[in-house]
Design an enzyme around this catalytic site. Sequence first.
Site, PDB file in Angstrom:
ATOM      1  N   CYS A 127       0.829  -1.191   0.000  1.00 15.31           N
ATOM      2  CA  CYS A 127       0.000   0.000   0.000  1.00 15.31           C
ATOM      3  C   CYS A 127       0.868   1.247   0.000  1.00 15.31           C
ATOM      4  O   CYS A 127       2.098   1.177  -0.063  1.00 15.31           O
ATOM      5  CB  CYS A 127      -0.895   0.006   1.248  1.00 15.31           C
ATOM      6  SG  CYS A 127      -1.798  -1.529   1.510  1.00 15.31           S
ATOM      7  N   LEU A 135      -3.509  -1.674  -1.748  1.00 19.02           N
ATOM      8  CA  LEU A 135      -3.405  -2.728  -2.750  1.00 19.02           C
ATOM      9  C   LEU A 135      -3.778  -4.016  -2.030  1.00 19.02           C
ATOM     10  O   LEU A 135      -3.037  -4.492  -1.169  1.00 19.02           O
ATOM     11  CB  LEU A 135      -1.991  -2.811  -3.326  1.00 19.02           C
ATOM     12  CG  LEU A 135      -1.727  -3.961  -4.299  1.00 19.02           C
ATOM     13  CD1 LEU A 135      -2.559  -3.802  -5.569  1.00 19.02           C
ATOM     14  CD2 LEU A 135      -0.242  -4.041  -4.649  1.00 19.02           C
ATOM     15  N   VAL A 178      -4.066  -7.671  -1.025  1.00 21.36           N
ATOM     16  CA  VAL A 178      -3.290  -8.888  -1.268  1.00 21.36           C
ATOM     17  C   VAL A 178      -3.725 -10.015  -0.327  1.00 21.36           C
ATOM     18  O   VAL A 178      -3.875 -11.159  -0.740  1.00 21.36           O
ATOM     19  CB  VAL A 178      -1.774  -8.604  -1.109  1.00 21.36           C
ATOM     20  CG1 VAL A 178      -0.970  -9.893  -1.191  1.00 21.36           C
ATOM     21  CG2 VAL A 178      -1.306  -7.618  -2.172  1.00 21.36           C
ATOM     22  N   GLY A 195       2.931  -3.069   3.558  1.00 19.29           N
ATOM     23  CA  GLY A 195       3.870  -4.178   3.619  1.00 19.29           C
ATOM     24  C   GLY A 195       3.210  -5.507   3.863  1.00 19.29           C
ATOM     25  O   GLY A 195       1.984  -5.671   3.722  1.00 19.29           O
ATOM     26  N   ASP A 218      -2.874  -9.404   8.105  1.00 20.93           N
ATOM     27  CA  ASP A 218      -1.698  -9.172   8.939  1.00 20.93           C
ATOM     28  C   ASP A 218      -1.730  -7.787   9.564  1.00 20.93           C
ATOM     29  O   ASP A 218      -1.116  -7.543  10.604  1.00 20.93           O
ATOM     30  CB  ASP A 218      -0.405  -9.377   8.132  1.00 20.93           C
ATOM     31  CG  ASP A 218      -0.311  -8.492   6.901  1.00 20.93           C
ATOM     32  OD1 ASP A 218      -1.348  -8.013   6.418  1.00 20.93           O
ATOM     33  OD2 ASP A 218       0.816  -8.290   6.403  1.00 20.93           O
ATOM     34  N   GLY A 242      14.733 -11.749  -7.169  1.00 22.50           N
ATOM     35  CA  GLY A 242      15.956 -12.236  -6.533  1.00 22.50           C
ATOM     36  C   GLY A 242      16.899 -11.198  -5.979  1.00 22.50           C
ATOM     37  O   GLY A 242      18.075 -11.501  -5.755  1.00 22.50           O
TER      38      GLY A 242
END
Length: 613
Positions: free
Chosen positions: A2, A51, A53, A79, A103, A384
């Site tokens: 976010c 956003l 998720v 996050g 979360d 990565g």
Amino acid sequence: MCGIAGWVDFERDLRQDVAVVEAMTETMALRGPDAGDVWISPHAAFGHRRLSVIDLEGGRQPMLVEEDGEVIASLTYSGEVYNFRELREELALKGHRFRTRSDTEVVLHAYLEWGDRFVERLNGMFAFAIWDVRTEQLLLVRDRVGIKPLYYHPLPGGGVLFGSEPKAILANPLAGRTVDAEGLRELFAGVKAPGAGVIKGMPELAPGHVLTVGRTGHSLRRYWQLEAHDHEDDLPTTIRTVRELLEDIVSRQIVSDVPLCTMLSGGLDSSTLTALAAIAKRQDGSGKVRSFDVDFAGYLDNFEPDLTHPTPDSPYVRQVVEHVGADHSHIVLGNAEMTEAEIRRKVVHAMDWPVLIAGPGSMDISLYLLFRAIRGQSTVAITGESADELFGGYPWFHHPEYGQPGTLPWSLAHNLGMPTLFGPVATRVDVRGHQADQYRQAAAMVPRLPGESSREKQFRACTYFFLTRFMRTLLDRKDRLSMALGLEVRVPFCDHRLQEYVFNAPQAFKTFDGQWKSLLRAAVKDLLPDSVLSRPKTGYPISNDVAYDTYVQEQFGKMIAVGEAPVMPLLNPTVVEHVRRDPTAAGQLTRIEIDNALHINEWLSAYRLELDI
């Protein structure tokens, strides 16, 4: 993932400033396209763009906790916390009750249970603010390694403005808009000083820190840093532990209620994550792993190996896809897209100032286009970043003579990239002096163990420099360009448990087979084709189309012809005059120089920034 924004002011009633808070929040709309809201109290105001998720319906923000009908705490959060399920169970046993599966709610209740020390329990990437109504204190928190950004601007009277990006702060009329000599040193030096900023009075919250703001003032506390410890495990145990950590990390980071993929280049790092994600998804019954790679039109047909690109990606990508059974999409970027003025404008808006040590601006544009293509099919991508910095994947780890004594390893290469166009201003603000100062500060902070050999000391220092400086620059770029399209990028190699463990593994373990990144290669040798395991390091593909160079040279000529461009005080007047007289002389400048001049000019103009040098 976010975007957050906020304002704490003890000298005014913020309920009268709803429009300003909404304007600050709206600047984060691209980071959070799914929902937005504000929460305003007399002295604290939070904005949030979401956003979605995890828990698509239940994780709305700013999130509040009430007691006896009164709000006692508010949270605006960006996050992911990957251990939120374990924390939720622990908190539930202590009597906490949850209304959502998110979360976010776990983070807020963890604060209520454990106070500001709760951040040490979090495993993830995050930047957030908590307002404690009971104490009238603000907590600003950033994750350990700096994956998620957070900037703030102290106000007279003890208050503060904050946001995921500087643009959120600049939307408030109380914010300054000056870039001074100190900001230019940070911009041009390529050293990523922890907690520094480019806009005057607008630093970033350093990774691994908590900032507390109250009526009695501000206090900054570091809650995490890399430390040196004796490594007791032998080599086989170390290899096995790295593998176990990676398996746990990836299994946690593939959790998502929206489509998730990996970014696959056919190199060791991204191939490792794709293989582990494929295994984890088979185990949890969620199907094949999706993966994406990128190429430029005609790139493979015209490929010529060089020092940074010894091999093309495509052949290795195909081998990994077949080996792990990925559901793969190959993205081909047209060179024409690279020169679209609107795309360049969007990239500048996403990045704010350019990231000067991470490659030319054309790389920023191609990354943006890649993320745009991925976002059409996925909301979360695994990548990565940090493997080279952690496992020793750069030449400076193995050839310290490639650097310049008294500077960070990459500084010499960075300075060679743009000596002409910005040379006079770099000298004027003493960029080289800033690089030397930052090297001394970083070198003084390198944790040591007694009895280390000179080679061990050099390797440890190099690892520390790359993890605490260079890597954070790459994380900034990837966050800004992905979040500008509402794409969440996760970085498993940045897990603090893995970083702590590998940082303290002996240098001899990291090169035990005579190659770079020996530990990582040994940990995953059963997962990948031999050709991928032995592939030399290859950089992100860069367009070699001469049409791009012609375009930026033409744009540069047009910019300096006007004579009033905001970037003009930063440019070498001799070079400018030369190109004015002979526009073809722009061809003598590097792509990096021209890209950065155009980017800085657009940035200064778009945000109405003033230079003070």
